[in-house]
Design a protein around this motif. Structure first.
Motif, PDB file in Angstrom:
ATOM      1  N   PRO A   1      -8.482   8.316   9.086  1.00 59.38           N
ATOM      2  CA  PRO A   1      -7.426   8.732   7.807  1.00 59.38           C
ATOM      3  C   PRO A   1      -5.712   9.629   7.618  1.00 59.38           C
ATOM      4  O   PRO A   1      -5.454   9.595   8.476  1.00 59.38           O
ATOM      5  N   HIS A   2      -4.617   7.743   7.025  1.00 58.01           N
ATOM      6  CA  HIS A   2      -3.349   8.857   6.844  1.00 58.01           C
ATOM      7  C   HIS A   2      -3.123   9.793   5.972  1.00 58.01           C
ATOM      8  O   HIS A   2      -4.366  10.210   4.697  1.00 58.01           O
ATOM      9  N   ALA A   3      -2.597  10.946   6.169  1.00 54.91           N
ATOM     10  CA  ALA A   3      -1.868  11.743   5.963  1.00 54.91           C
ATOM     11  C   ALA A   3      -1.669  11.839   4.107  1.00 54.91           C
ATOM     12  O   ALA A   3      -2.066  12.925   3.367  1.00 54.91           O
ATOM     13  N   ASP A   4      -1.085  10.771   3.830  1.00 54.22           N
ATOM     14  CA  ASP A   4      -0.847  10.848   2.238  1.00 54.22           C
ATOM     15  C   ASP A   4      -1.541  10.192   1.407  1.00 54.22           C
ATOM     16  O   ASP A   4      -2.240   9.675   1.487  1.00 54.22           O
ATOM     17  N   PRO A   5      -1.807  11.184   0.662  1.00 56.61           N
ATOM     18  CA  PRO A   5      -3.195  10.112  -0.437  1.00 56.61           C
ATOM     19  C   PRO A   5      -2.598   8.782  -0.963  1.00 56.61           C
ATOM     20  O   PRO A   5      -3.448   8.466  -1.990  1.00 56.61           O
ATOM     21  N   ALA A   6      -1.149   9.149  -1.345  1.00 56.44           N
ATOM     22  CA  ALA A   6      -0.994   7.912  -1.949  1.00 56.44           C
ATOM     23  C   ALA A   6      -0.643   6.527  -1.154  1.00 56.44           C
ATOM     24  O   ALA A   6      -0.649   5.858  -1.739  1.00 56.44           O
TER      25      ALA A   6
ATOM     26  N   ALA B   1      -2.681   3.911   1.190  1.00 53.05           N
ATOM     27  CA  ALA B   1      -4.415   2.961   0.910  1.00 53.05           C
ATOM     28  C   ALA B   1      -5.119   3.294   2.092  1.00 53.05           C
ATOM     29  O   ALA B   1      -6.426   4.037   2.222  1.00 53.05           O
ATOM     30  N   LEU B   2      -4.096   4.079   3.186  1.00 52.09           N
ATOM     31  CA  LEU B   2      -4.764   4.052   3.987  1.00 52.09           C
ATOM     32  C   LEU B   2      -5.781   5.257   4.673  1.00 52.09           C
ATOM     33  O   LEU B   2      -5.432   6.068   5.613  1.00 52.09           O
ATOM     34  N   HIS B   3      -5.037   6.448   3.601  1.00 54.07           N
ATOM     35  CA  HIS B   3      -5.911   7.738   3.279  1.00 54.07           C
ATOM     36  C   HIS B   3      -7.153   7.540   3.032  1.00 54.07           C
ATOM     37  O   HIS B   3      -7.985   8.099   3.572  1.00 54.07           O
ATOM     38  N   HIS B   4      -7.590   6.541   2.715  1.00 57.05           N
ATOM     39  CA  HIS B   4      -9.146   6.216   1.453  1.00 57.05           C
ATOM     40  C   HIS B   4      -9.329   5.001   2.505  1.00 57.05           C
ATOM     41  O   HIS B   4     -10.790   4.949   2.306  1.00 57.05           O
ATOM     42  N   LEU B   5      -8.647   3.433   2.870  1.00 61.41           N
ATOM     43  CA  LEU B   5      -9.942   2.801   3.623  1.00 61.41           C
ATOM     44  C   LEU B   5      -8.959   2.468   5.106  1.00 61.41           C
ATOM     45  O   LEU B   5      -8.130   3.255   5.746  1.00 61.41           O
ATOM     46  N   SER B   6     -10.023   1.871   5.886  1.00 61.54           N
ATOM     47  CA  SER B   6      -9.364   1.485   7.137  1.00 61.54           C
ATOM     48  C   SER B   6      -7.999   0.131   6.648  1.00 61.54           C
ATOM     49  O   SER B   6      -7.992  -0.168   5.449  1.00 61.54           O
ATOM     50  N   GLN B   7      -7.698  -0.253   8.141  1.00 59.60           N
ATOM     51  CA  GLN B   7      -6.528  -1.640   8.242  1.00 59.60           C
ATOM     52  C   GLN B   7      -7.067  -2.361   7.219  1.00 59.60           C
ATOM     53  O   GLN B   7      -7.032  -3.095   6.065  1.00 59.60           O
ATOM     54  N   VAL B   8      -8.483  -2.902   7.893  1.00 61.22           N
ATOM     55  CA  VAL B   8      -9.774  -3.969   6.932  1.00 61.22           C
ATOM     56  C   VAL B   8      -9.356  -3.527   5.359  1.00 61.22           C
ATOM     57  O   VAL B   8      -9.304  -4.507   4.760  1.00 61.22           O
ATOM     58  N   GLY B   9      -9.725  -2.446   4.952  1.00 63.75           N
ATOM     59  CA  GLY B   9      -9.715  -1.452   3.635  1.00 63.75           C
ATOM     60  C   GLY B   9      -8.960  -1.807   2.681  1.00 63.75           C
ATOM     61  O   GLY B   9      -8.010  -2.601   1.708  1.00 63.75           O
ATOM     62  N   ALA B  10      -7.451  -1.775   3.212  1.00 61.37           N
ATOM     63  CA  ALA B  10      -5.912  -1.882   2.910  1.00 61.37           C
ATOM     64  C   ALA B  10      -5.812  -3.261   2.365  1.00 61.37           C
ATOM     65  O   ALA B  10      -5.218  -3.579   1.380  1.00 61.37           O
ATOM     66  N   HIS B  11      -6.087  -3.813   4.023  1.00 65.62           N
ATOM     67  CA  HIS B  11      -4.607  -5.715   3.334  1.00 65.62           C
ATOM     68  C   HIS B  11      -5.600  -5.558   3.059  1.00 65.62           C
ATOM     69  O   HIS B  11      -4.919  -7.084   2.001  1.00 65.62           O
ATOM     70  N   PHE B  12      -7.104  -6.250   2.346  1.00 69.65           N
ATOM     71  CA  PHE B  12      -8.497  -6.834   1.536  1.00 69.65           C
ATOM     72  C   PHE B  12      -8.040  -6.620   0.181  1.00 69.65           C
ATOM     73  O   PHE B  12      -7.190  -6.995  -0.624  1.00 69.65           O
ATOM     74  N   LEU B  13      -7.298  -5.367   0.169  1.00 72.49           N
ATOM     75  CA  LEU B  13      -6.544  -4.285  -0.745  1.00 72.49           C
ATOM     76  C   LEU B  13      -5.398  -4.976  -1.466  1.00 72.49           C
ATOM     77  O   LEU B  13      -5.109  -5.763  -2.578  1.00 72.49           O
TER      78      LEU B  13
END
Length: 519
Positions: A339-344, A346-358
């Motif tokens: 996960p990305h370090a910044d909680p703001a 989307a990659l802190h919570h989701l994969s690249q697939v999830g972030a792009h879908f979002l």
């Protein structure tokens, strides 16, 4: 179908009008065989359906079709006619696919071409001809609340008499979107969280004066007065109804997980476990139908209308939980192992697939609104600080955002909850819109903006505030239009515009109260 001389059969749809065969009808093949509609799996399921009807002594089977509004239409077939109807389909008046929510036909079907420019559509809709409903035998269910005789239920797909699919069949629209997603290497998983109202019927309003187009709704009273969210006392008061519904929904094989007391008067919420995309949409059709019928038999009215005109009412939403499954590994494709370090971000919570879908869901939030919220009434829910979104935002576990990230990466449960839907939405179109938007995000690698931890103060784009605005947003969303198909979008816009035209012609109670005495 009836046997003819030489053992040939007239392959007319069961339930359609009898008539003389012609040369093209004299064949030993059925509709499903001639047009190669079924796989080996469905042929075996059809054999099993026939065996159950025969051995378990079913009296009838309801052939059900979810129309453009998600309303179930169809016919009840007697057991002796089921083998024929199963493989030859049944006739359904094609105008059922052209009706708005008042059941008025929005096309002039007795004019030349029935109002369609496409010659194929004009041929089969002009004159209010029949379409053929072909059952999907894998959907067969026993309806446990029907006590007048053992009754089955099977969902159908719509075909023209020449064997071509009806393009406005919303179940097929979803299957097509799911097929495109599979080509990208993913399957779709959806969980249903549905709010609705259950009210006691005081007067069903069945006098001659109550008939209309539509008729007068029933007079109702409350089961509780509301505003005791999730309290056990209110839950116990609903338990006789909950027990009855629970028994039948579980008997249908629906993955009911919880029955909850919502905030408003007589408002409840049912939550279901996750299912693959088409099964989840089928489940939504079945559970709405089941709940309404079960409650009606017990003297109650269940309504999935978003905001009924009742004192102190709270709006109901349909929160759609969704994720993608990697077809190769079977794992949740939204899980990010690094996960990305910044909680703001989307990659802190989701994969690249999830972030792009979002990102795709956010990009097409306005254009997709009419699929998530297809009624005039549904837009009364979108109010600031109301637990319903008013703009295209995302956040981690924040119920004011349109897209709420819930679950955990550690156990593979991380997923996206869309809170913009109303419980009256057609699930096939709602899911398809989510998929088309999300797939655009995957293909274009759309990056979502930062999370909105104060979603009602965000500068994110506003969601449409009315059905009229939602239709306008869809019509300028060229990507969603391309993915759905311009003909389908034009068809849906025409249906919804017919409803708006009737709505705009009515004088509301608000107008009468505001202006009648003042001016």
């Amino acid at each position: 179908p009836p046997r003819l001389a030489g053992g040939c059969r007239w392959a007319a749809p069961a339930g359609g009008p009898p008539g003389p065969p012609n040369a093209g009808d004299l064949m030993d093949t059925t509709f499903t065989e001639r047009h190669k509609l079924w796989s080996d799996v469905r042929n075996r399921a059809a054999d099993e359906l026939q065996r159950r009807v025969r051995e378990e002594k079913f009296e009838t089977v309801r052939f059900a079709f979810a129309d453009q509004h998600g309303l179930v239409r169809g016919k009840t077939i007697l057991a002796a006619a089921v083998p024929s109807a199963l493989r030859n389909g049944i006739g359904l008046v094609s105008t059922n696919l052209l009706k708005d929510t008042s059941d008025r036909t929005a096309w002039s079907v007795f004019t030349e071409g029935a109002g369609f420019e496409d010659a194929h559509l004009a041929r089969f809709f002009q004159g209010a001809t029949d379409v053929i409903l072909v059952p999907d035998p894998v959907t067969f269910k026993h309806l446990p609340w029907v006590t007048e005789g053992k009754t089955g239920w099977v969902q159908c797909d719509a075909y023209f008499p020449d064997g071509t699919p009806v393009p406005f069949d919303s179940r097929r629209v979803l299957r097509r979107a799911l097929g495109t997603l599979q080509e990208l290497g993913f399957d779709y998983l959806a969980g249903l969280e549905v709010e609705f109202h259950i009210l006691k019927i005081e007067n069903p309003r069945l006098s001659l004066d109550d008939a209309g187009w539509p008729g007068t709704p029933p007079d109702v009273s409350l089961v509780n007065t509301g505003y005791r969210l999730l309290t056990e006392q209110r839950g116990d008061g609903f338990e006789p109804l909950f027990a009855m519904l629970r028994q039948h929904l579980l008997a249908l094989g629906l993955p009911l997980a919880s029955q909850e007391i919502e905030l408003g008067p007589s408002q409840v919420e049912f939550v279901f476990g996750a299912l693959p995309g088409l099964q989840a949409a089928d489940a939504m059709i079945l559970l709405r139908n089941a709940i309404k019928q079960i409650c009606r038999r017990a003297g109650y009215h269940a309504t999935f209308m978003c905001r009924p005109k009742l004192p102190h009412v709270m709006s109901s939403g349909w929160h759609l939980h969704q994720s993608l499954v990697d077809r190769q590994t079977g794992a949740n494709a939204f899980v990010n192992p690094a996960p990305h370090a910044d909680p703001a971000n989307a990659l802190h919570h989701l994969s690249q697939v999830g972030a792009h879908f979002l990102g795709g869901l956010l990009e097409h939030a306005a254009g997709g609104s009419v699929f998530a919220t297809p009624t005039v009434n549904g837009y009364r829910r979108f109010r600031a600080n109301s637990l319903a979104p008013d703009r295209a935002t995302w956040a981690r576990d924040n119920r004011g955002a349109m897209l709420r990230l819930v679950g955990r990466a550690e156990d593979g449960s991380i997923h996206i909850e869309n809170r913009a839907g109303e419980p009256a939405a057609n699930p096939y179109l709602y899911f398809a819109a989510q998929l088309h938007a999300g797939m655009h995000g995957l293909e274009r690698r759309i990056q979502p903006h930062s999370s909105a931890d104060t979603p009602y103060e965000s500068d994110a784009p506003r969601l449409p505030h009315s059905l009229e605005a939602a239709l306008a947003a869809l019509q300028v969303d060229t990507e969603l239009t391309r993915r759905f198909g311009a003909d389908l979008v034009d068809y849906l816009v025409r249906l919804k515009q017919a409803e708006l035209t009737r709505f705009d012609a009515e004088v509301t109670e608000w107008e009468q109260r505001e202006y009648f005495e003042m001016f």
